[in-house]
Scaffold this motif. Structure first.
Motif, PDB file in Angstrom:
ATOM      1  N   VAL A 174       0.966  -1.244   0.010  1.00  0.00           N
ATOM      2  CA  VAL A 174      -0.067   0.086   0.061  1.00  0.00           C
ATOM      3  C   VAL A 174       0.842   1.256  -0.063  1.00  0.00           C
ATOM      4  CG1 VAL A 174      -1.638   1.332   1.282  1.00  0.00           C
ATOM      5  CG2 VAL A 174      -1.931  -1.169   1.090  1.00  0.00           C
ATOM      6  N   HIS A 175       1.951   1.196   0.849  1.00  0.00           N
ATOM      7  CA  HIS A 175       2.681   2.346   0.826  1.00  0.00           C
ATOM      8  C   HIS A 175       4.302   2.015   1.426  1.00  0.00           C
ATOM      9  CE1 HIS A 175       4.380   6.280   0.974  1.00  0.00           C
ATOM     10  NE2 HIS A 175       4.712   6.185   2.016  1.00  0.00           N
ATOM     11  N   HIS A 176       5.141   2.279   0.606  1.00  0.00           N
ATOM     12  CA  HIS A 176       6.660   1.788   0.832  1.00  0.00           C
ATOM     13  C   HIS A 176       7.094   2.615   2.066  1.00  0.00           C
ATOM     14  CE1 HIS A 176      10.821   0.826   0.590  1.00  0.00           C
ATOM     15  NE2 HIS A 176      11.090   1.960   0.356  1.00  0.00           N
ATOM     16  N   LEU A 177       7.528   2.062   3.272  1.00  0.00           N
ATOM     17  CA  LEU A 177       7.882   2.850   4.418  1.00  0.00           C
ATOM     18  C   LEU A 177       8.972   1.913   4.954  1.00  0.00           C
ATOM     19  CD1 LEU A 177       5.163   4.408   6.943  1.00  0.00           C
ATOM     20  CD2 LEU A 177       7.078   5.553   5.402  1.00  0.00           C
ATOM     21  N   PRO A 178      10.344   2.234   4.671  1.00  0.00           N
ATOM     22  CA  PRO A 178      11.472   1.491   4.967  1.00  0.00           C
ATOM     23  C   PRO A 178      11.653   1.258   6.547  1.00  0.00           C
ATOM     24  CG  PRO A 178      12.228   3.374   3.962  1.00  0.00           C
ATOM     25  CD  PRO A 178      10.515   3.335   3.910  1.00  0.00           C
ATOM     26  N   GLY A 179      11.141   2.269   7.123  1.00  0.00           N
ATOM     27  CA  GLY A 179      11.491   2.223   8.773  1.00  0.00           C
ATOM     28  C   GLY A 179      10.447   1.275   9.596  1.00  0.00           C
ATOM     29  N   VAL A 180       9.641   0.786   8.908  1.00  0.00           N
ATOM     30  CA  VAL A 180       8.500   0.015   9.647  1.00  0.00           C
ATOM     31  C   VAL A 180       9.417  -1.125  10.217  1.00  0.00           C
ATOM     32  CG1 VAL A 180       6.432  -1.422   9.937  1.00  0.00           C
ATOM     33  CG2 VAL A 180       6.464   0.871   8.725  1.00  0.00           C
ATOM     34  N   GLY A 181       9.334  -1.610  11.552  1.00  0.00           N
ATOM     35  CA  GLY A 181      10.123  -2.729  12.107  1.00  0.00           C
ATOM     36  C   GLY A 181      11.575  -2.581  12.343  1.00  0.00           C
ATOM     37  N   GLN A 182      12.016  -1.485  11.840  1.00  0.00           N
ATOM     38  CA  GLN A 182      13.255  -1.261  12.034  1.00  0.00           C
ATOM     39  C   GLN A 182      13.671  -0.380  13.391  1.00  0.00           C
ATOM     40  OE1 GLN A 182      15.817  -2.589  10.062  1.00  0.00           O
ATOM     41  NE2 GLN A 182      13.847  -3.411   9.395  1.00  0.00           N
ATOM     42  N   HIS A 183      14.870  -0.041  13.784  1.00  0.00           N
ATOM     43  CA  HIS A 183      15.157   0.629  14.909  1.00  0.00           C
ATOM     44  C   HIS A 183      14.664   0.237  16.120  1.00  0.00           C
ATOM     45  CE1 HIS A 183      17.194   4.053  16.562  1.00  0.00           C
ATOM     46  NE2 HIS A 183      15.942   4.753  17.071  1.00  0.00           N
ATOM     47  N   LEU A 184      14.473  -1.194  16.324  1.00  0.00           N
ATOM     48  CA  LEU A 184      13.943  -1.690  17.578  1.00  0.00           C
ATOM     49  C   LEU A 184      15.219  -1.601  18.726  1.00  0.00           C
ATOM     50  CD1 LEU A 184      12.525  -3.648  19.482  1.00  0.00           C
ATOM     51  CD2 LEU A 184      13.838  -5.782  18.367  1.00  0.00           C
ATOM     52  N   GLN A 185      14.738  -0.841  19.583  1.00  0.00           N
ATOM     53  CA  GLN A 185      15.850  -0.494  21.063  1.00  0.00           C
ATOM     54  C   GLN A 185      15.075  -1.076  21.927  1.00  0.00           C
ATOM     55  OE1 GLN A 185      16.436   3.869  20.455  1.00  0.00           O
ATOM     56  NE2 GLN A 185      18.574   3.208  20.550  1.00  0.00           N
ATOM     57  N   ASP A 186      15.919  -1.814  22.880  1.00  0.00           N
ATOM     58  CA  ASP A 186      15.312  -2.263  24.376  1.00  0.00           C
ATOM     59  C   ASP A 186      16.557  -1.934  25.240  1.00  0.00           C
ATOM     60  OD1 ASP A 186      14.451  -3.908  26.335  1.00  0.00           O
ATOM     61  OD2 ASP A 186      13.815  -5.413  25.078  1.00  0.00           O
ATOM     62  N   HIS A 187      16.447  -2.024  26.590  1.00  0.00           N
ATOM     63  CA  HIS A 187      17.474  -1.970  27.200  1.00  0.00           C
ATOM     64  C   HIS A 187      18.018  -3.524  27.681  1.00  0.00           C
ATOM     65  CE1 HIS A 187      14.920   1.705  28.658  1.00  0.00           C
ATOM     66  NE2 HIS A 187      16.079   1.965  28.101  1.00  0.00           N
ATOM     67  N   PRO A 188      19.067  -3.755  27.364  1.00  0.00           N
ATOM     68  CA  PRO A 188      19.669  -5.016  27.279  1.00  0.00           C
ATOM     69  C   PRO A 188      20.152  -5.061  29.049  1.00  0.00           C
ATOM     70  CG  PRO A 188      21.302  -3.849  25.949  1.00  0.00           C
ATOM     71  CD  PRO A 188      19.881  -3.072  26.236  1.00  0.00           C
ATOM     72  N   THR A 189      19.761  -6.263  29.677  1.00  0.00           N
ATOM     73  CA  THR A 189      19.700  -6.370  30.995  1.00  0.00           C
ATOM     74  C   THR A 189      20.776  -7.542  31.507  1.00  0.00           C
ATOM     75  OG1 THR A 189      17.527  -5.136  30.984  1.00  0.00           O
ATOM     76  CG2 THR A 189      18.349  -6.575  33.042  1.00  0.00           C
ATOM     77  N   VAL A 190      21.464  -7.325  32.331  1.00  0.00           N
ATOM     78  CA  VAL A 190      22.220  -8.483  32.989  1.00  0.00           C
ATOM     79  C   VAL A 190      22.093  -8.455  34.397  1.00  0.00           C
ATOM     80  CG1 VAL A 190      23.889  -8.527  31.251  1.00  0.00           C
ATOM     81  CG2 VAL A 190      24.388  -6.955  33.109  1.00  0.00           C
ATOM     82  N   HIS A 191      22.421  -9.368  35.310  1.00  0.00           N
ATOM     83  CA  HIS A 191      22.318  -9.371  36.653  1.00  0.00           C
ATOM     84  C   HIS A 191      23.430  -9.901  37.515  1.00  0.00           C
ATOM     85  CE1 HIS A 191      20.739 -13.332  35.025  1.00  0.00           C
ATOM     86  NE2 HIS A 191      21.372 -13.787  36.110  1.00  0.00           N
ATOM     87  N   VAL A 192      23.254  -9.589  38.765  1.00  0.00           N
ATOM     88  CA  VAL A 192      24.071 -10.385  39.691  1.00  0.00           C
ATOM     89  C   VAL A 192      22.996 -10.869  40.687  1.00  0.00           C
ATOM     90  CG1 VAL A 192      25.623 -10.020  41.526  1.00  0.00           C
ATOM     91  CG2 VAL A 192      25.840  -8.415  39.597  1.00  0.00           C
ATOM     92  N   ALA A 193      22.856 -12.218  41.188  1.00  0.00           N
ATOM     93  CA  ALA A 193      22.197 -12.686  42.133  1.00  0.00           C
ATOM     94  C   ALA A 193      22.810 -13.243  43.120  1.00  0.00           C
ATOM     95  CB  ALA A 193      21.287 -14.041  41.105  1.00  0.00           C
ATOM     96  N   MET A 194      22.486 -13.030  44.168  1.00  0.00           N
ATOM     97  CA  MET A 194      23.118 -13.198  45.536  1.00  0.00           C
ATOM     98  C   MET A 194      22.289 -14.088  46.270  1.00  0.00           C
ATOM     99  SD  MET A 194      25.606 -11.421  44.994  1.00  0.00           S
ATOM    100  CE  MET A 194      26.542 -11.835  46.435  1.00  0.00           C
TER     101      MET A 194
END
Ligand SMILES: Cc1cc2nc3c(=O)[nH]c(=O)nc-3n(C[C@H](O)[C@H](O)[C@H](O)COP(=O)(O)OP(=O)(O)OC[C@H]3O[C@@H](n4cnc5c(N)ncnc54)[C@H](O)[C@@H]3O)c2cc1C
Length: 542
Positions: free
Chosen positions: A285-305
C-alpha cells in the motif's frame, strides 16, 4: 462493512486504554476499542491483575501473554530469549513490574533536537502531569488529580532497605524521586499502585470509561489487517471466535498494539519495506522502510546473591508462617509479599564521567531469574540495565499470516559501547552488594559467579545471561520530513497514508533512559489531544 465508528483504537495497553478514555470523553464521538486478549474484569483475572505479584500467575499462559521470543545469535550465546507481551485489558501494564519512571529531561530534548518539534522536555511535561496522581508532596514537576496513581510501595522488604543503604555506603546519593531534578542515586521506586494494588492502564483509564454508551469494547478480538481505500485507512478485518468480519472508521484508526505488534500489523496491511512485503507475498500500500527497524530495548544483565538470613521473598519451607499469613495481610492491609512488585527499589548511575546516568539498576527482593518465575530459594538480585544502547535490532514478518509470531532480532551488543558500559554497571552492582549494610543478609554470588573477574571473563559470562528489560521501542519511530526511516510524523500520523496514527512505545525516536510505560502514556495523552484538535480543524474546513 458491518459496523461503523468515528475512531477505532487497536490494543488496550499503556497507550490504548488511555486513548479510548480520552476519545470517548465527548459523547459525540463513537469509539471502538479492539483488544486481542480477554477482559480483566472477570474472576480470577481481576484479582491477578490487581495484586502486584499477580503477574506470575498470568505470564505462563498464552491466553494473557503473546509469548514472543528474541532470536539468538553468537553475541548472546545463540540463546532464544523469552519476550512476554501482555495480551489482555491493560496490555503490558497489566503484567509488568509497575515501576513508574519518566526518563531524563535530556532524552526528550534530544528528540526535539533531532527534528521532532514539540517533543522537548518542556513540551511533554504537562502531559506527564495531566495523567498523574502523585501521592508525595506538591512539586512543580508532579501532577495531582490524574487517573494514574503514583505511590511508594506499601510493602518494603528489609532486603530492599538494606540494598539502598549499601548503595549509600558505596558513595551514591539517596534519591526518592527519579522524576525530579536529578535522576542519579538510589532509593524506593515510585509505582503505579493504588493502596497496594496494581494500577494498570486498564484499571486507571479504561474501567472508568466502560459505562459510556459511545464506547464499544471488543475483547478477545484479533485485528488481522487494516483496510485501505486509495491510501486512506477505512476499516479493519477482525476475528472473534474464529469468525471474521470488518468494521469501518469514519475519521481515524489509532494503532496502539505495542512495539512488536504495531509494526507487524502495519506490514501485514501493506505498509512497510517493499522488498520484505514482496518476499512475504503482501501487496504494498505504501513503501515505508522504517517499519520494524530501529528496535531498541534495554539489554539487562544481573548479579544474583544468596540470602541466607531468608528475609527475601521466596516460597520456601523456612518462611512458611510468613507465606500462610500473606493472603490475610494482603486482604486486610494490602501489605506483605502479595502486595509487593518485588522491584521495590533501584536507581541510576553514570559510568562515563559525564554526570548523565547511563545505567539503571533495579533491585529485586527475590530471585526472579525471569519475569514469570516464582522464587523458591532465598536471594536477591540487581538487574543492570543499559539506558541508551547504540545497537538497534528489527521486527520482521515470518509470513503473511497474522497468527504467526513476528521475528524479533534485538541485535544486542552489535556496538561494543553496549557491552563496555554494561560491564562497568555490573562491576558497580557487585561493589554495592559487597557493602557492610548487606553483610548479614548476603551469601555467595549465585549468578554469574564470582569466578568471572576480568573484563573478558565478565563479557563471556554476560552473553550467557543477558536478558531484556521488556522495553521495546522505536519500530515505528517518529521523525521529521527529511528522515526516510521515520514511520510517523510529529503528530504521530503514519507517513504516506491518511486516517491512521501509531500511538504506543514504538514511536519513540530513541529509547528513553528508564522504564517505558509512563512515557508511553504521556505519548498517548498528547496524541489524543492532537486527534481531537485535528478533528476540530477538519470540521471547520468542511
Ligand atoms: C514483564 C514486563 C515488565 C515490565 N516492567 C515495567 C515496569 O516496571 N515499568 C514500566 O514503566 N514498564 C515496564 N514494562 C514495559 C511497559 O509495560 C511497556 O513499555 C508498555 O506497557 C508498552 O505499552 P504499549 O501501549 O506500547 O503496548 P502494550 O501495553 O503491549 O499494549 C498493546 C496491546 O495491544 C494488543 N494487541 C496487539 N496486537 C493486537 C491485534 N492484532 N489485535 C488486537 N489487539 C492487539 C495487546 O494484546 C495489548 O493489550 C514491562 C514490560 C513487561 C512485558
Amino acid at each position: 462493512m458491518s459496523d461503523s465508528f468515528d475512531y477505532i483504537v487497536i490494543g488496550s495497553g499503556s497507550a490504548g486504554s488511555l486513548m479510548a478514555n480520552r476519545l470517548s470523553a465527548d459523547p459525540a464521538n463513537r469509539v471502538a476499542l479492539i483488544e486481542a486478549g480477554p477482559s480483566d474484569k472477570k474472576w480470577p483475572v481481576n484479582l491477578k491483575t490487581a495484586m502486584p505479584v499477580g503477574n506470575i500467575f498470568l505470564l505462563p499462559h498464552e491466553k494473557y501473554n503473546w509469548k514472543q521470543a528474541l532470536t539468538g545469535n553468537a553475541a548472546v550465546n545463540n540463546r532464544t530469549i523469552n519476550f512476554p507481551r501482555g495480551k489482555l485489558f491493560g496490555g503490558c501494564s497489566a503484567i509488568n513490574g509497575g515501576v513508574y519512571i519518566r526518563g531524563q529531561k535530556a532524552d526528550y530534548d534530544a528528540w526535539a533536537k533531532a527534528g521532532n518539534d514539540g517533543w522537548a522536555y518542556d513540551d511533554v511535561l504537562p502531559a506527564f502531569k495531566a495523567v498523574e496522581n502523585y501521592a508525595g508532596p506538591e512539586k512543580g514537576w508532579h501532577g495531582k488529580g490524574g487517573e494514574l496513581d503514583v505511590q511508594k510501595p506499601k510493602s518494603w522488604n528489609p532486603v530492599s532497605a538494606a540494598i539502598v543503604d549499601a548503595a549509600a555506603e558505596a558513595g551514591h546519593q539517596r534519591n526518592d524521586d527519579f522524576a525530579g531534578e536529578r535522576q542519579d542515586g538510589f532509593g524506593r521506586y515510585d509505582l503505579n499502585q493504588r493502596n497496594g494494588t496494581r494500577l494498570s492502564s486498564a484499571r486507571a483509564f479504561l474501567h472508568p470509561a466502560l459505562k459510556r454508551a459511545n464506547l464499544t469494547v471488543l475483547d478477545e478480538t484479533m485485528v488481522r489487517r487494516i483496510l485501505f481505500d486509495r491510501g486512506q485507512a477505512v476499516g479493519l478485518e477482525i476475528e472473534k471466535d474464529g469468525a471474521r468480519s470488518t468494521i469501518s472508521a469514519r475519521r481515524e484508526i489509532i494503532l496502539c498494539a505495542g512495539a512488536t505488534n504495531s509494526p507487524q500489523l502495519l506490514m501485514l496491511s501493506g505498509i512497510g519495506p517493499q522488498d520484505h512485503l514482496h518476499d512475504m507475498g503482501i501487496d504494498v500500500v505504501h513503501h515505508l522502510p522504517g517499519v520494524g527497524q530501529h528496535l531498541q530495548d534495554h539489554p539487562t544483565v544481573h548479579v544474583a546473591m544468596e540470602n541466607p538470613s531468608a528475609e527475601s521473598y521466596a516460597v520456601s519451607a523456612r518462611v512458611l508462617p510468613r507465606i500462610l499469613a500473606s493472603p490475610l495481610k494482603y486482604l486486610f492491609k494490602r501489605e506483605g509479599m502479595l502486595a509487593s512488585n518485588v522491584a521495590e527499589a533501584g536507581g541510576f548511575l553514570c559510568t562515563d564521567g559525564t554526570g548523565r546516568p547511563d545505567i539503571q539498576i533495579t533491585f529485586l527482593a527475590g530471585l526472579k531469574l525471569d519475569a514469570r518465575s516464582v522464587p523458591r530459594r532465598h536471594g536477591y538480585m540487581g538487574l543492570i540495565q543499559l539506558l541508551r544502547p547504540k545497537s538497534a535490532g528489527s521486527v520482521r514478518l515470518a509470513s503473511n499470516r497474522p497468527e504467526d509470531k513476528p521475528v524479533i532480532d534485538p541485535n544486542f551488543f552489535a556496538d561494543p559501547y553496549d557491552m563496555q558500559t554494561l560491564i562497568a554497571g555490573f562491576r558497580e552492582c557487585r561493589r554495592i552488594f559487597a557493602q557492610p549494610a548487606l553483610a548479614a543478609m548476603t551469601g555467595a554470588e549465585i549468578e554469574p559467579g564470582i569466578q568471572h573477574q576480568s573484563d573478558a571473563e565478565i563479557d563471556a559470562a554476560l552473553r550467557k545471561i543477558v536478558n531484556t528489560a521488556y522495553h521495546p521501542t522505536g519500530t515505528c519511530k517518529m521523525g521529521p520530513d527529511g528522515d526516510r526511516m521515520a514511520v510517523v510524523d510529529g503528530r504521530l500520523r503514519v507517513r504516506g497514508v491518511s486516517g491512521l496514527r501509531v500511538v504506543d512505545a514504538s514511536v519513540m525516536p530513541d529509547i528513553i533512559s528508564g522504564n517505558t510505560s509512563a512515557p508511553t502514556m504521556m505519548i498517548a495523552e498528547r496524541a489524543a489531544r492532537f486527534i481531537l484538535e485535528d478533528a476540530v480543524t477538519s470540521n471547520i474546513a468542511a
